[in-house]
Design a protein around this motif. Structure first.
Motif, PDB file in Angstrom:
ATOM      1  N   ASP A  14       0.835  -1.216   0.000  1.00  0.00           N
ATOM      2  CA  ASP A  14       0.000   0.000   0.000  1.00  0.00           C
ATOM      3  C   ASP A  14       0.865   1.259   0.000  1.00  0.00           C
ATOM      4  N   ARG A  15       1.951   1.222   0.755  1.00  0.00           N
ATOM      5  CA  ARG A  15       2.833   2.401   0.783  1.00  0.00           C
ATOM      6  C   ARG A  15       3.507   2.602  -0.572  1.00  0.00           C
ATOM      7  N   LEU A  16       3.918   1.521  -1.204  1.00  0.00           N
ATOM      8  CA  LEU A  16       4.519   1.648  -2.530  1.00  0.00           C
ATOM      9  C   LEU A  16       3.499   2.159  -3.552  1.00  0.00           C
ATOM     10  N   GLU A  17       2.221   1.756  -3.375  1.00  0.00           N
ATOM     11  CA  GLU A  17       1.181   2.284  -4.252  1.00  0.00           C
ATOM     12  C   GLU A  17       1.020   3.787  -4.082  1.00  0.00           C
ATOM     13  N   ARG A  18       1.143   4.264  -2.850  1.00  0.00           N
ATOM     14  CA  ARG A  18       1.057   5.711  -2.625  1.00  0.00           C
ATOM     15  C   ARG A  18       2.234   6.443  -3.251  1.00  0.00           C
ATOM     16  N   TRP A  19       3.317   5.719  -3.503  1.00  0.00           N
ATOM     17  CA  TRP A  19       4.481   6.311  -4.186  1.00  0.00           C
ATOM     18  C   TRP A  19       4.379   6.130  -5.709  1.00  0.00           C
ATOM     19  N   LYS A  20       3.151   5.932  -6.208  1.00  0.00           N
ATOM     20  CA  LYS A  20       2.851   5.863  -7.645  1.00  0.00           C
ATOM     21  C   LYS A  20       3.378   4.599  -8.314  1.00  0.00           C
ATOM     22  N   LEU A  21       3.543   3.528  -7.543  1.00  0.00           N
ATOM     23  CA  LEU A  21       3.947   2.256  -8.121  1.00  0.00           C
ATOM     24  C   LEU A  21       2.708   1.381  -8.266  1.00  0.00           C
ATOM     25  N   SER A  22       2.620   0.625  -9.345  1.00  0.00           N
ATOM     26  CA  SER A  22       1.447  -0.221  -9.537  1.00  0.00           C
ATOM     27  C   SER A  22       1.416  -1.329  -8.487  1.00  0.00           C
ATOM     28  N   ARG A  23       0.222  -1.883  -8.297  1.00  0.00           N
ATOM     29  CA  ARG A  23       0.049  -2.916  -7.267  1.00  0.00           C
ATOM     30  C   ARG A  23       0.933  -4.133  -7.564  1.00  0.00           C
ATOM     31  N   THR A  24       0.968  -4.572  -8.806  1.00  0.00           N
ATOM     32  CA  THR A  24       1.761  -5.751  -9.149  1.00  0.00           C
ATOM     33  C   THR A  24       3.247  -5.510  -8.917  1.00  0.00           C
ATOM     34  N   TRP A  25       3.742  -4.344  -9.346  1.00  0.00           N
ATOM     35  CA  TRP A  25       5.160  -4.042  -9.138  1.00  0.00           C
ATOM     36  C   TRP A  25       5.470  -3.855  -7.651  1.00  0.00           C
ATOM     37  N   GLY A  26       4.523  -3.325  -6.891  1.00  0.00           N
ATOM     38  CA  GLY A  26       4.721  -3.221  -5.445  1.00  0.00           C
ATOM     39  C   GLY A  26       4.866  -4.586  -4.801  1.00  0.00           C
TER      40      GLY A  26
ATOM     41  N   ILE B 197       5.923  -7.273  -6.326  1.00  0.00           N
ATOM     42  CA  ILE B 197       7.219  -7.818  -6.766  1.00  0.00           C
ATOM     43  C   ILE B 197       8.356  -7.252  -5.919  1.00  0.00           C
ATOM     44  N   VAL B 198       8.303  -5.963  -5.610  1.00  0.00           N
ATOM     45  CA  VAL B 198       9.351  -5.352  -4.776  1.00  0.00           C
ATOM     46  C   VAL B 198       9.351  -5.951  -3.370  1.00  0.00           C
ATOM     47  N   VAL B 199       8.160  -6.105  -2.801  1.00  0.00           N
ATOM     48  CA  VAL B 199       8.064  -6.685  -1.449  1.00  0.00           C
ATOM     49  C   VAL B 199       8.543  -8.138  -1.463  1.00  0.00           C
ATOM     50  N   PHE B 200       8.182  -8.861  -2.519  1.00  0.00           N
ATOM     51  CA  PHE B 200       8.644 -10.245  -2.637  1.00  0.00           C
ATOM     52  C   PHE B 200      10.164 -10.304  -2.750  1.00  0.00           C
ATOM     53  N   ALA B 201      10.734  -9.392  -3.494  1.00  0.00           N
ATOM     54  CA  ALA B 201      12.194  -9.355  -3.606  1.00  0.00           C
ATOM     55  C   ALA B 201      12.837  -9.083  -2.246  1.00  0.00           C
ATOM     56  N   LEU B 202      12.211  -8.200  -1.455  1.00  0.00           N
ATOM     57  CA  LEU B 202      12.728  -7.914  -0.116  1.00  0.00           C
ATOM     58  C   LEU B 202      12.644  -9.151   0.767  1.00  0.00           C
ATOM     59  N   PHE B 203      11.493  -9.829   0.765  1.00  0.00           N
ATOM     60  CA  PHE B 203      11.350 -11.056   1.551  1.00  0.00           C
ATOM     61  C   PHE B 203      12.356 -12.123   1.104  1.00  0.00           C
ATOM     62  N   SER B 204      12.555 -12.250  -0.204  1.00  0.00           N
ATOM     63  CA  SER B 204      13.496 -13.250  -0.722  1.00  0.00           C
ATOM     64  C   SER B 204      14.925 -12.939  -0.312  1.00  0.00           C
TER      65      SER B 204
ATOM     66  N   TYR C 295      -0.374 -14.020  -4.922  1.00  0.00           N
ATOM     67  CA  TYR C 295      -1.715 -13.685  -5.420  1.00  0.00           C
ATOM     68  C   TYR C 295      -2.573 -13.047  -4.328  1.00  0.00           C
ATOM     69  N   LEU C 296      -2.433 -13.517  -3.083  1.00  0.00           N
ATOM     70  CA  LEU C 296      -3.201 -12.904  -2.000  1.00  0.00           C
ATOM     71  C   LEU C 296      -2.764 -11.466  -1.751  1.00  0.00           C
ATOM     72  N   MET C 297      -1.454 -11.223  -1.803  1.00  0.00           N
ATOM     73  CA  MET C 297      -0.952  -9.873  -1.585  1.00  0.00           C
ATOM     74  C   MET C 297      -1.392  -8.934  -2.710  1.00  0.00           C
ATOM     75  N   ARG C 298      -1.403  -9.433  -3.932  1.00  0.00           N
ATOM     76  CA  ARG C 298      -1.802  -8.602  -5.065  1.00  0.00           C
ATOM     77  C   ARG C 298      -3.291  -8.235  -4.998  1.00  0.00           C
ATOM     78  N   ASP C 299      -4.119  -9.197  -4.564  1.00  0.00           N
ATOM     79  CA  ASP C 299      -5.571  -8.986  -4.582  1.00  0.00           C
ATOM     80  C   ASP C 299      -6.138  -8.731  -3.189  1.00  0.00           C
ATOM     81  N   TRP C 300      -5.289  -8.377  -2.216  1.00  0.00           N
ATOM     82  CA  TRP C 300      -5.746  -8.240  -0.831  1.00  0.00           C
ATOM     83  C   TRP C 300      -6.857  -7.198  -0.699  1.00  0.00           C
TER      84      TRP C 300
END
Length: 363
Positions: A45-57, A59-66, A167-172
Motif C-alpha cells: 500500500d505504501r509503494l502504491e502511494r508512491w505511484k507504483l502499480s500494485r503488481t510491481w509493489g 514484486i518489490v516486497v517479494f524481492a525484499l522477503f526473498s 496472489y493474495l498480496m496482489r488482490d488483498w
C-alpha cells in the motif's frame, strides 16, 4: 427458532470449524501465505502511494522477503548449525560440570544426602547416543528418500507458499472490499468496527511484536558473542524468539546464558556481569523504546492468553493450529471486550448491582 438467522450463523461457524479440522493437514502453506500477505500488504500500500502499480509493489516486497530469506539461509543457518553441534558436543561436559561442581555446592548449601543427585546414568546414555549421530542422520535420510511421494508433497507445499502469498498480496484490497460487500447492510457498520478492532490488535501484535523479537534477538546475540560466549548466537536468538511473550525472553535468555557462562568462564565474575548487563540493556531498550514505538498499547493480549492460545492451537490442529492461534485469540479478545460492555449495560448487571447495595436482612 430454527429459522432464525442467528442459528444459521451458528451452524455456519460450526461447519467452518469442522472443515478446518478435516483440512488442517493441508492448510499450512495457505496459512503461511495468508500471514505473509497480511504482513506485506501495508508495504505494498505504501509503494502504491508512491505511484507504483500494485503488481510491481508486490514484486518489490517479494524481492525484499526473498533477500531476507537468502541472508538467513546463507549466513545464519550455517552458524546456528555449528553452534547446535557444539552444544551437542559440550552436553556431556556440562553434565560433568554440573555433577562435580555446581550440584555438590547446592547439595552442601541445602544439606541434601550424598546420593540425592543421580547423573551418571544420564551422562552414559547421552554419550552413547552422541556416537550414533551419523546413524540417526542416515536413517532419517533413508526414510525421507524412500517415500518419494511424501518428499514431492513436502516440496510442493514449500513451493506453494510464495505462489499463494503473491496472489493474495496482489488482490488483498480487492478481496477485503468484496467481503465487505457481502455483509448484511444493517450490520455492516458494526461488523466493520469489530474487524477494525481485530485488525488493530492482531496487526500491532504481529508486526510490532515480531519486530521487537527480531531487534532483541539481534541485540542479545551480538552482545553475547562480543563477550565471547561460545553459544551466544544460539542463546541470543532463542531469547529473541521467547520474547513473543513479554518478559519470557529475558528469563529464558539470562538463565541459559548464565549457565553457559558459568560452564565456560568458571567463577570469573566479570564475564557473568557482562552477560547480565546485556539482558538488562535489552530490557531497558525494549521498555523505553522498542515496545512503545513498535507496539504501543493496542495489543490487549495478556501474556498468559498468548501462551495458552499457542499451546491449545498446537494441541488441537498441530502446526496449522499454531498459525491460527493468535488471530483467533485476537478475535476472541475483541468479542470478550464487547460482551463485557454489553453485560455492564444489561439489566442483569443492574439488578445484581442494586441487590448488592441493599443492607443484609437480619438473621
Amino acid at each position: 427458532m430454527i429459522d432464525s438467522p442467528r442459528w444459521l450463523w451458528i451452524a455456519g461457524l460450526l461447519l467452518l470449524g469442522w472443515l478446518l479440522y478435516l483440512l488442517h493437514p493441508i492448510l499450512s502453506p495457505f496459512l503461511i501465505g495468508v500471514l505473509l500477505a497480511y504482513l506485506g500488504d501495508p508495504l505494498v500500500d505504501r509503494l502504491e502511494r508512491w505511484k507504483l502499480s500494485r503488481t510491481w509493489g508486490v514484486i518489490v516486497v517479494f524481492a525484499l522477503f526473498s533477500l531476507i530469506l537468502a541472508l538467513l539461509l546463507l549466513v545464519l543457518v550455517p552458524l546456528l548449525g555449528k553452534q547446535l553441534m557444539r552444544l551437542y558436543e559440550l552436553a556431556p561436559q556440562m553434565i560433568d560440570w554440573a555433577q562435580h561442581q555446581a550440584l555438590p555446592w547446592v547439595q552442601a548449601q541445602l544439606g541434601l544426602d550424598d546420593g540425592f543427585w543421580r547423573f551418571d546414568q544420564l551422562k552414559t546414555a547421552f554419550s552413547e547416543h552422541l556416537g550414533k549421530t551419523g546413524d540417526i542422520v542416515g536413517k532419517v535420510l533413508a526414510k525421507v528418500t524412500s517415500s518419494g511421494l511424501a518428499l514431492l508433497a513436502w516440496l510442493a507445499n514449500l513451493l506453494l507458499i510464495p505462489v499463494v502469498s503473491f496472489y493474495l498480496m496482489r488482490d488483498w484490497d480487492l478481496m477485503v472490499a468484496k467481503l465487505r460487500g457481502l455483509l448484511p447492510r444493517n450490520r455492516e457498520g458494526f461488523v466493520v468496527k469489530l474487524a477494525g478492532e481485530c485488525h488493530e490488535v492482531l496487526g500491532a501484535f504481529l508486526r510490532g511484536q515480531l519486530l521487537v523479537m527480531l531487534a532483541l534477538g539481534i541485540m542479545y546475540a551480538v552482545g553475547l558473542m562480543l563477550i565471547g560466549l561460545e553459544l551466544g548466537l544460539l542463546i541470543g536468538l532463542l531469547a529473541g524468539l521467547a520474547s513473543i511473550v513479554p518478559y519470557l525472553g529475558v528469563v529464558v535468555g539470562i538463565g541459559a546464558a548464565l549457565t553457559a557462562g558459568l560452564f565456560q568462564f568458571g567463577g570469573d565474575f566479570y564475564p557473568l556481569l557482562a552477560i547480565a548487563a546485556v539482558f538488562v540493556a535489552g530490557q531497558m531498550l525494549e521498555g523505553m523504546l522498542l515496545t512503545p514505538w513498535l507496539v504501543g498499547d493496542r495489543i490487549g493480549l495478556h501474556p498468559v492468553a498468548v501462551i495458552f492460545a499457542i499451546m491449545a492451537g498446537g494441541q488441537l490442529f498441530g502446526f496449522s493450529g499454531v498459525l491460527l492461534a493468535l488471530p483467533v485469540a485476537a478475535v476472541i479478545m475483541v468479542l470478550v471486550r464487547h460482551a463485557h460492555d454489553f453485560y455492564k449495560l444489561s439489566a442483569l448487571y443492574g439488578e445484581s448491582s442494586s441487590a448488592s447495595d441493599e443492607p443484609p436482612s437480619p438473621a
